[in-house]
Motif scaffolding. Structure first.
Motif, PDB file in Angstrom:
ATOM      1  N   GLN A   4       0.829  -1.207   0.000  1.00  0.00           N
ATOM      2  CA  GLN A   4       0.000   0.000   0.000  1.00  0.00           C
ATOM      3  C   GLN A   4       0.866   1.259   0.000  1.00  0.00           C
ATOM      4  N   ARG A   5       1.994   1.198   0.707  1.00  0.00           N
ATOM      5  CA  ARG A   5       2.909   2.345   0.721  1.00  0.00           C
ATOM      6  C   ARG A   5       3.417   2.653  -0.690  1.00  0.00           C
ATOM      7  N   ASP A   6       3.851   1.612  -1.397  1.00  0.00           N
ATOM      8  CA  ASP A   6       4.397   1.832  -2.745  1.00  0.00           C
ATOM      9  C   ASP A   6       3.321   2.322  -3.709  1.00  0.00           C
ATOM     10  N   ALA A  24       8.776   3.905 -10.957  1.00  0.00           N
ATOM     11  CA  ALA A  24       9.648   3.042 -10.153  1.00  0.00           C
ATOM     12  C   ALA A  24       8.925   2.543  -8.911  1.00  0.00           C
ATOM     13  N   SER A  25       8.167   3.419  -8.255  1.00  0.00           N
ATOM     14  CA  SER A  25       7.443   3.015  -7.055  1.00  0.00           C
ATOM     15  C   SER A  25       6.343   2.008  -7.382  1.00  0.00           C
ATOM     16  N   LEU A  26       5.645   2.233  -8.486  1.00  0.00           N
ATOM     17  CA  LEU A  26       4.571   1.314  -8.872  1.00  0.00           C
ATOM     18  C   LEU A  26       5.139  -0.051  -9.277  1.00  0.00           C
ATOM     19  N   GLU A  27       6.289  -0.035  -9.953  1.00  0.00           N
ATOM     20  CA  GLU A  27       6.906  -1.309 -10.313  1.00  0.00           C
ATOM     21  C   GLU A  27       7.348  -2.066  -9.061  1.00  0.00           C
ATOM     22  N   SER A  28       7.756  -1.319  -8.040  1.00  0.00           N
ATOM     23  CA  SER A  28       8.082  -1.957  -6.767  1.00  0.00           C
ATOM     24  C   SER A  28       6.837  -2.587  -6.151  1.00  0.00           C
ATOM     25  N   ALA A  29       5.692  -1.917  -6.333  1.00  0.00           N
ATOM     26  CA  ALA A  29       4.438  -2.439  -5.773  1.00  0.00           C
ATOM     27  C   ALA A  29       4.070  -3.770  -6.399  1.00  0.00           C
ATOM     28  N   THR A  35       0.162 -10.183  -8.769  1.00  0.00           N
ATOM     29  CA  THR A  35      -1.200 -10.396  -9.273  1.00  0.00           C
ATOM     30  C   THR A  35      -2.100  -9.193  -9.024  1.00  0.00           C
ATOM     31  N   ASN A  36      -1.510  -8.039  -8.750  1.00  0.00           N
ATOM     32  CA  ASN A  36      -2.305  -6.841  -8.491  1.00  0.00           C
ATOM     33  C   ASN A  36      -2.571  -6.120  -9.821  1.00  0.00           C
ATOM     34  N   ALA A  37      -3.775  -6.252 -10.341  1.00  0.00           N
ATOM     35  CA  ALA A  37      -4.114  -5.675 -11.643  1.00  0.00           C
ATOM     36  C   ALA A  37      -4.093  -4.159 -11.611  1.00  0.00           C
TER      37      ALA A  37
END
Length: 385
Positions: A4-6, A24-29, A35-37
């Motif tokens: 959730q932080r990312d 970069a942050s979303l790719e870390s997420a 499996t997070n669409a």
């Protein structure tokens, strides 16, 4: 949680315009949650804003594969494929959006229609336009899409009739795009003065609209009334000093008068916040090339294709430049084939045939060169090749 932080960090960075850090942050997420669409969709949207269309397509495809109903990834994918001239893929993604994401329906129906039109499947396009017309609030868009279809099947005069016979209030501010389409058709069939009368009425109805003054200026320019067009573009800029289309229009006029430096400066201003108008950006690149600044021109061509991968004239010009300047015939061929597939004009077909000749493939060159001559029989350079 770290996930959730990312995600939140990525969203906040995106809102602040820091798209590279956001990506970069979303790719870390989604590294934490493959499996997070939603994370995949947000990464695709951010990559798209950064002009990284290949990465955007990858992330949108991953999002769709995980859950096509969770986000608008399918319709975004369809939009990108259509812009790249990958019409079969655009149609497939649009159909997926229609089945899995009802809230994407108003966007997906026109994409499906345009993809069928680009594929020459005109009868198949009609049901999508009919479905769009039945949606609340989409009547004007349906008229626009039907006019585009009729222009392909029956010509510009029939397209003009389609718009004129509709009950759309063409002078209303919300219908400015359809009014432009009508004006283009009227000029094309020799009724330019009538187009100008309509534009005058639209400006009178919408005196504070830069878009309508720009549209009027473009009709004047096509009628050869250069000074009046320049004045109208400047009026649009008085209302909105950063209006891209009016800056591009002034650049086009300057280029027509041989004022290259002024034209390049204006065209660059029009695309200063990202390439919003590939045609005007291509004109600037072509003017740079005419000045002998070949490396800069090539960089400009590539920047246009990063923003608009399916822009056939740029694909064509970059292919020609690479073959002429660096002898990179492999990349030149790939670009030329793509340009001719998206828009098989005499120019793109001639370039494809010439590059085939340069590669020592005359048997493969004959086809595109003959197709080019079918469209433009008096093209002496094509006949020579």
């Amino acid at each position: 949680s770290p996930l959730q932080r990312d995600l939140l960090r990525g969203r906040l960075l995106s809102v602040q315009g820091e798209d590279a850090a956001a990506l970069a942050s979303l790719e870390s997420a989604f590294a934490r949650a493959p499996t997070n669409a939603v994370a995949r969709y947000l990464a695709g949207s951010t990559a798209q804003r950064l002009g990284q269309s290949d990465k955007a397509i990858f992330h949108f495809q991953q999002s769709v594969g995980l859950d096509p109903s969770a986000t608008d990834a399918a319709v975004e994918l369809a939009t990108l494929f259509l812009a790249r001239g990958q019409n079969a893929q655009a149609l497939s993604a649009a159909r997926l959006a229609l089945g899995a994401r009802p809230t994407s329906r108003a966007r997906a129906l026109p994409i499906a229609s345009r993809a069928h039109i680009a594929l020459g499947e005109f009868d198949e396009a009609r049901p999508y336009i009919d479905a769009l017309a039945e949606m609340p609030g989409q009547a004007t868009k349906a008229v626009h899409e039907r006019a585009l279809l009729v222009a392909h099947t029956d010509g510009p005069e029939a397209a003009v009739r389609t718009i004129e016979d509709s009950d759309v209030d063409l002078l209303a501010a919300r219908n400015e795009v359809l009014l432009r389409l009508l004006a283009d058709g009227l000029v094309q069939i020799g009724r330019g003065d009538e187009a100008l009368v309509r534009m005058d009425a639209a400006v009178e109805r919408n005196p504070a609209s830069a878009a309508h003054r720009d549209a009027r200026a473009r009709v004047l320019a096509r009628l050869g009334r250069t000074e009046a067009a320049r004045d109208a573009f400047r009026e649009a800029l008085q209302i909105d000093p950063g209006y891209d289309s009016a800056l591009a229009g002034l650049g086009l006029l300057a280029a027509g008068e041989g004022n290259r430096e002024e034209a390049i400066a204006l065209l660059d201003r029009a695309n200063a916040d990202g390439i919003s108008d590939p045609d005007s950006a291509l004109l600037a690149a072509s003017l740079v090339m005419e000045q002998g600044r070949l490396e800069e021109a090539e960089r400009r061509f590539r920047a246009i294709l990063a923003a608009a991968p399916g822009h056939a004239p740029t694909l064509n010009d970059l292919a020609w430049t690479l073959a002429k300047r660096s002898g990179d015939l492999d990349e030149a061929l790939a670009l030329a084939e793509r340009g001719a597939e998206i828009s098989p004009t005499p120019e793109t077909l001639d370039t494809l045939g010439w590059i085939r000749l340069e590669r020592g493939e005359p048997a493969l060159a004959i086809g595109p060169l003959e197709r080019a001559l079918d469209e433009q029989p008096d093209a002496s350079s094509t006949r020579y090749r």
